[in-house]
Design an enzyme around this catalytic site. Sequence first.
Site, mmCIF file in Angstrom:
data_model
loop_
_atom_site.group_PDB
_atom_site.id
_atom_site.type_symbol
_atom_site.label_atom_id
_atom_site.label_comp_id
_atom_site.label_asym_id
_atom_site.label_seq_id
_atom_site.Cartn_x
_atom_site.Cartn_y
_atom_site.Cartn_z
ATOM 1 N N SER A 103 0.993 -22.691 -38.738
ATOM 2 C CA SER A 103 1.252 -21.259 -38.902
ATOM 3 C C SER A 103 2.714 -21.008 -39.228
ATOM 4 C CB SER A 103 0.866 -20.507 -37.625
ATOM 5 O OG SER A 103 -0.517 -20.630 -37.355
ATOM 6 N N LEU A 119 -6.298 -18.521 -43.072
ATOM 7 C CA LEU A 119 -6.990 -19.179 -41.974
ATOM 8 C C LEU A 119 -6.538 -18.626 -40.626
ATOM 9 C CD1 LEU A 119 -6.937 -22.865 -43.211
ATOM 10 C CD2 LEU A 119 -8.887 -21.304 -43.161
ATOM 11 N N GLU A 151 -2.140 5.661 -27.949
ATOM 12 C CA GLU A 151 -1.436 5.234 -26.742
ATOM 13 C C GLU A 151 -0.798 3.861 -26.880
ATOM 14 O OE1 GLU A 151 -4.402 8.341 -25.727
ATOM 15 O OE2 GLU A 151 -4.566 6.416 -26.778
ATOM 16 N N GLY A 158 3.208 -12.650 -29.073
ATOM 17 C CA GLY A 158 2.196 -13.661 -28.805
ATOM 18 C C GLY A 158 0.842 -13.021 -28.612
ATOM 19 N N LEU A 180 -1.301 -10.655 -30.240
ATOM 20 C CA LEU A 180 -1.216 -10.201 -31.627
ATOM 21 C C LEU A 180 -1.469 -8.706 -31.765
ATOM 22 C CD1 LEU A 180 -2.957 -13.194 -33.423
ATOM 23 C CD2 LEU A 180 -0.516 -12.681 -33.286
#
Length: 615
Positions: free
Chosen positions: A31, A179, A356, A115, A117
């Site tokens: 990544s 991916l 929110e 971390g 996402l």
Amino acid sequence: MNTGELVDLGRQLRVDSVRASAAAGSGHPTSSMSAADLMAVLLANHLRYDFQRPAHPGNDRFVLSKGHASPLLYSAYKAAGAIDDDELLTFRELGSRLEGHPTPQGLPWVETATGSLGQGLPVGVGIAWAGKRLDRADYRVWVLCGDSEMAEGSVWEAAEHAGHEHLDNLTVIVDVNRLGQRGPTRHGHDLDAYARRFRAFDWHTVEIDGHDVDAIDRAYGEALSTKGQPTAVIARTLKGKGVQAVEDREGQHGKPVPDADEAVAELGGPGDVRVEVHEPPSARALHSVGSGQTDLPRFEQGDEVATRNAFGQALAALGTARGDVVALDGEVGDSTRAEFFAKEHPERYFECYIAEQLMVAAAVGMAARGWTPYATTFAAFLTRAHDFIRMASVSGSGINLVGSHAGVAIGQDGPSQMGLEDLAMMRAIHGSTVLYPCDANQTAHLVAAMADLEGIRYLRTSRGESRVIYGPDEEFPVGGSKVLRSSGRDRLTVVAAGVTLHQALAAADALDRQGIPVRVIDLYSVKPVDRATLRQAAEDTGCLLTVEDHREEGGIGDAVLDAFGDGRPVPRLIRLAVRTMPGSASPDEQLHAAGIDAESIAAAARLLVEEAVVA
């Protein structure tokens, strides 16, 4: 840097991502490798940042939303000279600053923990919004996202809001490597699928080959020159770029490359390119200057005032005294009473609409820029933003959250509007402070106290009016409590807060007339809890009865139990809480149906006393 130098830098960032992950035996090098060229061009040619002065008000801000690509971030820090190679290879080790997903703890160049996402862009919106409205500085905000997280609704809350606010100081870079963790993403390499969505929210978009450094350079330049719109640079990349064994292959997510030495050799070997990052322009912080003295509203004892009203008045007064205080609301300011602040300080009031997650993330972004945010909505609706609150704690962020319309006491609106889990949610947050005032003067003092606390601070307010029982000069230290009824003959102790505190006092008066004296404790500080007072009450009366307008799990009852978690004998503890699913009814009917009104408290107390006598 020229084209060749940028290519070399991108290659070095891949190599170092592979090396760091190999040293750790874990991580996400593939990544990182897909976004290496995107990072190289940004770091070398467009980012304006003084790594020696991370608090410089003119620094651009960078948010790595795809936080699992932390090897890329740390490799960039090495290229910029912020860390050395030895530290890079401590990645994921115990005690290392270079955690598996980046946090600001020990790394002053990290804006916020990532971390989980879907959080980077909303936080970036908060930072960019602060740049436009508060700092009035020309720093840029760059957010690097992965394509997988584009499935998160919070991304599109942020995208719509950025377009609405014309945040042309914000650029998102979407690394479309096709991916995800378990296989292909929803849209694969269809760049236009992402571009159409951003354009629908009034963004300028640029679609590029994410491994063509010249195209990347031009796209970033286009973003810098675009006015009135945020820009999305949507880049087609290959996961694991440059290493045949993993490039664009499924099943390689979240693990080191199979043979690190071979991969490094294939990439051209280790490099030692050093980047002279552009210096930021001169700038200064523009925090407003207030009076320096907070003239809190004062309420007369015996008056009937809703704590939400006292909150709004106190926040407006705090805003007058402190120019760093800002308010954010989720389109319910007329109910939360945040509108009082809006009328007094419109330049520091931020309408987030019914979003929110964005609201809390924007508060985190503003806190990262040195502001003191108060974010408000119904207590029930903060549950939507729980993950953002959790990650704010991981970031060490200092934000104030205020939840109104708590409990069944709101009445006829019914359970969808009732905050009945909020105390449990907020108590579970690491390092949090949880406050639940029962009257207007107490509320005002706690609103002011929150501004100087650390971590996540939560204040629970009530919709209905309640009697003012404290004088305006009473003090309410965080971590304290108030003993409102006490004698040497007390048969038990009732512990309550907020709405049920008034019910407890009424029950105590009725019981006293029946010859049953009880102690009453106002546990306005639910976390940290006043252990000393609770332990003394247990020793003196032998039994504690907690009553709360909240679910049984995780609220005041469990907070009281915390006072006895050190191995000492636990007193008899009875908990009254909301155990049924409420419907629509008047506030008094709701409290009675839930078994937490004065009548129910008195009945439970009489039963306990009778059982004690029999025993």
